[in-house]
Design a protein around this motif. Structure first.
Motif, PDB file in Angstrom:
ATOM      1  N   VAL A  10     -19.964 -50.570  47.174  1.00  0.00           N
ATOM      2  CA  VAL A  10     -18.801 -49.748  46.919  1.00  0.00           C
ATOM      3  C   VAL A  10     -19.243 -48.314  47.105  1.00  0.00           C
ATOM      4  CG1 VAL A  10     -17.163 -48.938  45.203  1.00  0.00           C
ATOM      5  CG2 VAL A  10     -17.947 -51.421  45.325  1.00  0.00           C
ATOM      6  N   ILE A  11     -18.367 -47.519  48.080  1.00  0.00           N
ATOM      7  CA  ILE A  11     -18.675 -46.167  48.169  1.00  0.00           C
ATOM      8  C   ILE A  11     -17.736 -45.187  47.207  1.00  0.00           C
ATOM      9  CG2 ILE A  11     -18.669 -44.079  49.772  1.00  0.00           C
ATOM     10  CD1 ILE A  11     -19.368 -46.139  51.862  1.00  0.00           C
ATOM     11  N   VAL A  12     -18.009 -44.434  46.657  1.00  0.00           N
ATOM     12  CA  VAL A  12     -17.286 -43.457  45.739  1.00  0.00           C
ATOM     13  C   VAL A  12     -17.460 -42.077  46.099  1.00  0.00           C
ATOM     14  CG1 VAL A  12     -16.074 -42.635  43.448  1.00  0.00           C
ATOM     15  CG2 VAL A  12     -16.971 -45.156  43.783  1.00  0.00           C
ATOM     16  N   THR A  13     -16.477 -41.188  46.627  1.00  0.00           N
ATOM     17  CA  THR A  13     -16.562 -39.879  46.910  1.00  0.00           C
ATOM     18  C   THR A  13     -16.152 -39.063  45.571  1.00  0.00           C
ATOM     19  OG1 THR A  13     -14.309 -39.367  47.765  1.00  0.00           O
ATOM     20  CG2 THR A  13     -16.182 -40.313  49.324  1.00  0.00           C
ATOM     21  N   GLY A  14     -16.790 -37.731  45.534  1.00  0.00           N
ATOM     22  CA  GLY A  14     -16.290 -36.954  44.443  1.00  0.00           C
ATOM     23  C   GLY A  14     -16.680 -37.621  43.362  1.00  0.00           C
ATOM     24  N   ALA A  15     -17.897 -38.171  43.307  1.00  0.00           N
ATOM     25  CA  ALA A  15     -18.440 -38.801  42.080  1.00  0.00           C
ATOM     26  C   ALA A  15     -19.529 -37.929  41.195  1.00  0.00           C
ATOM     27  CB  ALA A  15     -19.305 -39.998  42.476  1.00  0.00           C
ATOM     28  N   GLY A  16     -19.380 -36.673  41.408  1.00  0.00           N
ATOM     29  CA  GLY A  16     -20.303 -35.841  40.560  1.00  0.00           C
ATOM     30  C   GLY A  16     -19.660 -35.387  39.386  1.00  0.00           C
ATOM     31  N   GLY A  22     -16.532 -41.426  36.562  1.00  0.00           N
ATOM     32  CA  GLY A  22     -16.138 -42.564  35.793  1.00  0.00           C
ATOM     33  C   GLY A  22     -15.918 -43.943  36.719  1.00  0.00           C
ATOM     34  N   ILE A  23     -15.274 -43.717  37.928  1.00  0.00           N
ATOM     35  CA  ILE A  23     -15.008 -44.947  38.685  1.00  0.00           C
ATOM     36  C   ILE A  23     -16.213 -45.579  39.086  1.00  0.00           C
ATOM     37  CG2 ILE A  23     -14.010 -45.682  40.898  1.00  0.00           C
ATOM     38  CD1 ILE A  23     -11.841 -43.464  40.481  1.00  0.00           C
ATOM     39  N   ALA A  24     -17.376 -44.469  39.675  1.00  0.00           N
ATOM     40  CA  ALA A  24     -18.477 -45.135  40.102  1.00  0.00           C
ATOM     41  C   ALA A  24     -19.344 -45.646  39.108  1.00  0.00           C
ATOM     42  CB  ALA A  24     -19.360 -43.571  40.570  1.00  0.00           C
ATOM     43  N   ARG A  25     -19.402 -45.093  37.675  1.00  0.00           N
ATOM     44  CA  ARG A  25     -20.044 -45.845  36.549  1.00  0.00           C
ATOM     45  C   ARG A  25     -19.352 -47.512  36.616  1.00  0.00           C
ATOM     46  NH1 ARG A  25     -20.944 -40.804  32.519  1.00  0.00           N
ATOM     47  NH2 ARG A  25     -22.895 -40.048  33.416  1.00  0.00           N
ATOM     48  N   HIS A  83     -11.710 -42.914  47.651  1.00  0.00           N
ATOM     49  CA  HIS A  83     -11.977 -41.449  47.779  1.00  0.00           C
ATOM     50  C   HIS A  83     -11.461 -40.520  46.774  1.00  0.00           C
ATOM     51  CE1 HIS A  83     -12.144 -37.760  50.410  1.00  0.00           C
ATOM     52  NE2 HIS A  83     -10.982 -37.526  50.260  1.00  0.00           N
ATOM     53  N   SER A  84     -12.275 -39.905  45.959  1.00  0.00           N
ATOM     54  CA  SER A  84     -11.830 -39.380  44.738  1.00  0.00           C
ATOM     55  C   SER A  84     -12.020 -37.888  45.117  1.00  0.00           C
ATOM     56  CB  SER A  84     -12.566 -39.685  43.715  1.00  0.00           C
ATOM     57  OG  SER A  84     -11.690 -39.011  42.399  1.00  0.00           O
ATOM     58  N   ALA A  85     -12.822 -37.374  46.041  1.00  0.00           N
ATOM     59  CA  ALA A  85     -13.006 -36.197  46.171  1.00  0.00           C
ATOM     60  C   ALA A  85     -11.878 -35.348  46.640  1.00  0.00           C
ATOM     61  CB  ALA A  85     -14.078 -36.181  47.656  1.00  0.00           C
ATOM     62  N   GLY A  86     -11.973 -34.061  46.292  1.00  0.00           N
ATOM     63  CA  GLY A  86     -10.688 -33.330  46.491  1.00  0.00           C
ATOM     64  C   GLY A  86     -10.535 -32.171  45.577  1.00  0.00           C
ATOM     65  N   GLY A  87      -9.238 -32.100  44.882  1.00  0.00           N
ATOM     66  CA  GLY A  87      -9.274 -30.961  44.026  1.00  0.00           C
ATOM     67  C   GLY A  87      -8.536 -29.527  44.726  1.00  0.00           C
ATOM     68  N   ASN A 111      -9.312 -32.772  51.004  1.00  0.00           N
ATOM     69  CA  ASN A 111      -8.444 -33.876  50.405  1.00  0.00           C
ATOM     70  C   ASN A 111      -7.741 -34.642  51.280  1.00  0.00           C
ATOM     71  OD1 ASN A 111      -7.631 -32.921  47.338  1.00  0.00           O
ATOM     72  ND2 ASN A 111      -7.729 -31.265  48.170  1.00  0.00           N
ATOM     73  N   MET A 112      -7.464 -34.001  52.477  1.00  0.00           N
ATOM     74  CA  MET A 112      -6.583 -34.897  53.350  1.00  0.00           C
ATOM     75  C   MET A 112      -7.725 -35.518  54.636  1.00  0.00           C
ATOM     76  SD  MET A 112      -3.125 -34.786  55.186  1.00  0.00           S
ATOM     77  CE  MET A 112      -3.511 -33.057  55.986  1.00  0.00           C
ATOM     78  N   LYS A 113      -8.470 -34.510  55.252  1.00  0.00           N
ATOM     79  CA  LYS A 113      -9.318 -34.568  56.117  1.00  0.00           C
ATOM     80  C   LYS A 113     -10.505 -35.761  55.871  1.00  0.00           C
ATOM     81  CE  LYS A 113     -12.391 -32.484  59.657  1.00  0.00           C
ATOM     82  NZ  LYS A 113     -12.844 -31.127  60.112  1.00  0.00           N
ATOM     83  N   GLY A 114     -11.003 -35.348  54.679  1.00  0.00           N
ATOM     84  CA  GLY A 114     -11.853 -36.042  54.077  1.00  0.00           C
ATOM     85  C   GLY A 114     -11.554 -37.654  53.740  1.00  0.00           C
ATOM     86  N   ALA A 115     -10.113 -37.784  53.387  1.00  0.00           N
ATOM     87  CA  ALA A 115      -9.634 -39.208  53.078  1.00  0.00           C
ATOM     88  C   ALA A 115      -9.687 -39.807  54.507  1.00  0.00           C
ATOM     89  CB  ALA A 115      -8.422 -39.045  52.450  1.00  0.00           C
ATOM     90  N   PHE A 116      -9.417 -39.271  55.470  1.00  0.00           N
ATOM     91  CA  PHE A 116      -9.202 -39.696  56.986  1.00  0.00           C
ATOM     92  C   PHE A 116     -10.742 -40.064  57.510  1.00  0.00           C
ATOM     93  CE2 PHE A 116     -10.008 -38.690  61.519  1.00  0.00           C
ATOM     94  CZ  PHE A 116      -9.355 -39.663  62.054  1.00  0.00           C
ATOM     95  N   LEU A 117     -11.553 -38.996  57.114  1.00  0.00           N
ATOM     96  CA  LEU A 117     -13.050 -39.382  57.852  1.00  0.00           C
ATOM     97  C   LEU A 117     -13.639 -40.555  57.275  1.00  0.00           C
ATOM     98  CD1 LEU A 117     -14.523 -35.670  58.370  1.00  0.00           C
ATOM     99  CD2 LEU A 117     -13.609 -37.514  60.131  1.00  0.00           C
ATOM    100  N   MET A 118     -13.707 -40.666  56.033  1.00  0.00           N
ATOM    101  CA  MET A 118     -14.169 -41.645  54.988  1.00  0.00           C
ATOM    102  C   MET A 118     -13.602 -42.936  55.455  1.00  0.00           C
ATOM    103  SD  MET A 118     -16.772 -40.533  53.312  1.00  0.00           S
ATOM    104  CE  MET A 118     -17.089 -41.873  52.479  1.00  0.00           C
ATOM    105  N   ALA A 119     -12.278 -43.123  55.475  1.00  0.00           N
ATOM    106  CA  ALA A 119     -11.682 -44.398  56.042  1.00  0.00           C
ATOM    107  C   ALA A 119     -12.202 -44.587  57.345  1.00  0.00           C
ATOM    108  CB  ALA A 119     -10.255 -44.178  55.777  1.00  0.00           C
ATOM    109  N   GLN A 120     -12.098 -43.742  58.108  1.00  0.00           N
ATOM    110  CA  GLN A 120     -12.586 -44.023  59.315  1.00  0.00           C
ATOM    111  C   GLN A 120     -14.028 -44.719  59.700  1.00  0.00           C
ATOM    112  OE1 GLN A 120     -13.505 -40.547  62.199  1.00  0.00           O
ATOM    113  NE2 GLN A 120     -11.953 -41.494  63.734  1.00  0.00           N
ATOM    114  N   ALA A 121     -14.924 -44.162  58.735  1.00  0.00           N
ATOM    115  CA  ALA A 121     -16.245 -44.379  58.778  1.00  0.00           C
ATOM    116  C   ALA A 121     -16.505 -45.801  58.326  1.00  0.00           C
ATOM    117  CB  ALA A 121     -17.045 -43.472  58.101  1.00  0.00           C
ATOM    118  N   VAL A 122     -15.735 -46.184  57.380  1.00  0.00           N
ATOM    119  CA  VAL A 122     -16.175 -47.453  56.499  1.00  0.00           C
ATOM    120  C   VAL A 122     -15.314 -48.661  57.321  1.00  0.00           C
ATOM    121  CG1 VAL A 122     -16.459 -46.622  54.415  1.00  0.00           C
ATOM    122  CG2 VAL A 122     -14.106 -47.370  55.042  1.00  0.00           C
TER     123      VAL A 122
END
Length: 249
Positions: A10-16, A22-25, A83-87, A111-122
């Motif tokens: 499982v990969i979780v972005t924005g996990a810091g 919470g999702i990662a844990r 993909h939780s990274a954003g804000g 928020n948006m480009k990050g979601a695209f790149l992560m989905a593209q990579a996985v």
């Protein structure tokens, strides 16, 4: 309803911090092998140290295509991406005419480009597995308006929702579901705490009274829905935008 993720990568972005942490844990506690990603290395260390299960971490800017591809490839085929990274990147609401292109890009990219790149990579790894789950954490701002008045945030989250629907259509034949969770007001990090304080007692009361359940959200409210959408129980749910907001008119 017992849900486990034993053996799943499982990969979780924005996990810091906040919702991503919470999702990662929670995935790790349920048996998953989790890769937690964030630009904040210190936050990732806290996420890892407080985990009950297996979490590895990597510092990553999700707007960097080469770094995204390298990080995902190094982890191996993941069956689940959140993909939780954003804000809002520290920005506050301002009149439209005061927004610079740099301000706009900073929010839209993560928020948006990050979601695209992560989905593209996985996606290649998920296709090789013949299954996969992608969950984006969008926002009620992408459905209605941004409570903070940040134009780029509302636009980026609306774009993330559109991307979710399009990817669900494209990836469905490969056994990959793609859904989005649109949280209501969740006090999960320093930014949302500052927003909450800015409302003052009267504004806070109005916000809570506008929620059917008469409370703001918790990280576990969003994580619980994420775990469900990532599980086999949600195998015929895709292309959906699910509002987790305590009920609003």
């Amino acid at each position: 309803m017992q849900i486990r993720f034993d053996g799943e990568k499982v990969i979780v972005t924005g996990a810091g911090h906040g919702i991503g942490r919470g999702i990662a844990r929670d995935f790790a506690a349920l048996g998953a092998d989790v890769l937690a990603l964030d630009v904040n290395a210190a936050g990732l260390a806290e996420t890892q140290n407080g985990s009950e299960g297996s979490i590895s971490t990597a510092t990553l800017d999700v707007t960097d295509p080469a770094a995204v591809r390298e990080t995902v490839a190094g982890f191996g085929p993941a069956s689940i991406l959140v993909h939780s990274a954003g804000g809002v990147r520290g920005q506050v609401g301002r009149p439209l005419e005061e927004i610079t292109p740099e301000d706009w890009d900073a929010i839209v990219d993560v928020n948006m480009k990050g979601a695209f790149l992560m989905a593209q990579a996985v996606t290649p790894g998920m296709k090789s597995l013949g299954r996969g789950r992608i969950v984006t954490i969008s926002s009620g701002a992408g459905i209605g308006v941004s409570l903070t008045g940040i134009q780029a945030y509302a636009a980026a989250k609306a774009g993330e929702i559109g991307l979710t629907r399009q990817l669900a259509h494209e990836l469905g034949p490969f056994g990959i579901t793609v859904n989005s969770i649109a949280p209501g007001f969740v006090r999960s990090n320093p930014t949302t705490e500052r927003q909450w304080e800015s409302y003052g007692p009267d504004g806070q009361e109005r916000l809570v009274q506008g929620i059917f359940l008469r409370r703001t959200g918790k990280v576990e409210d969003i994580s619980n829905m994420t775990l469900f959408l990532a599980s086999d129980r949600a195998g015929w749910i895709t292309g959906q935008i699910i509002q987790v907001n305590g009920g609003r008119a």
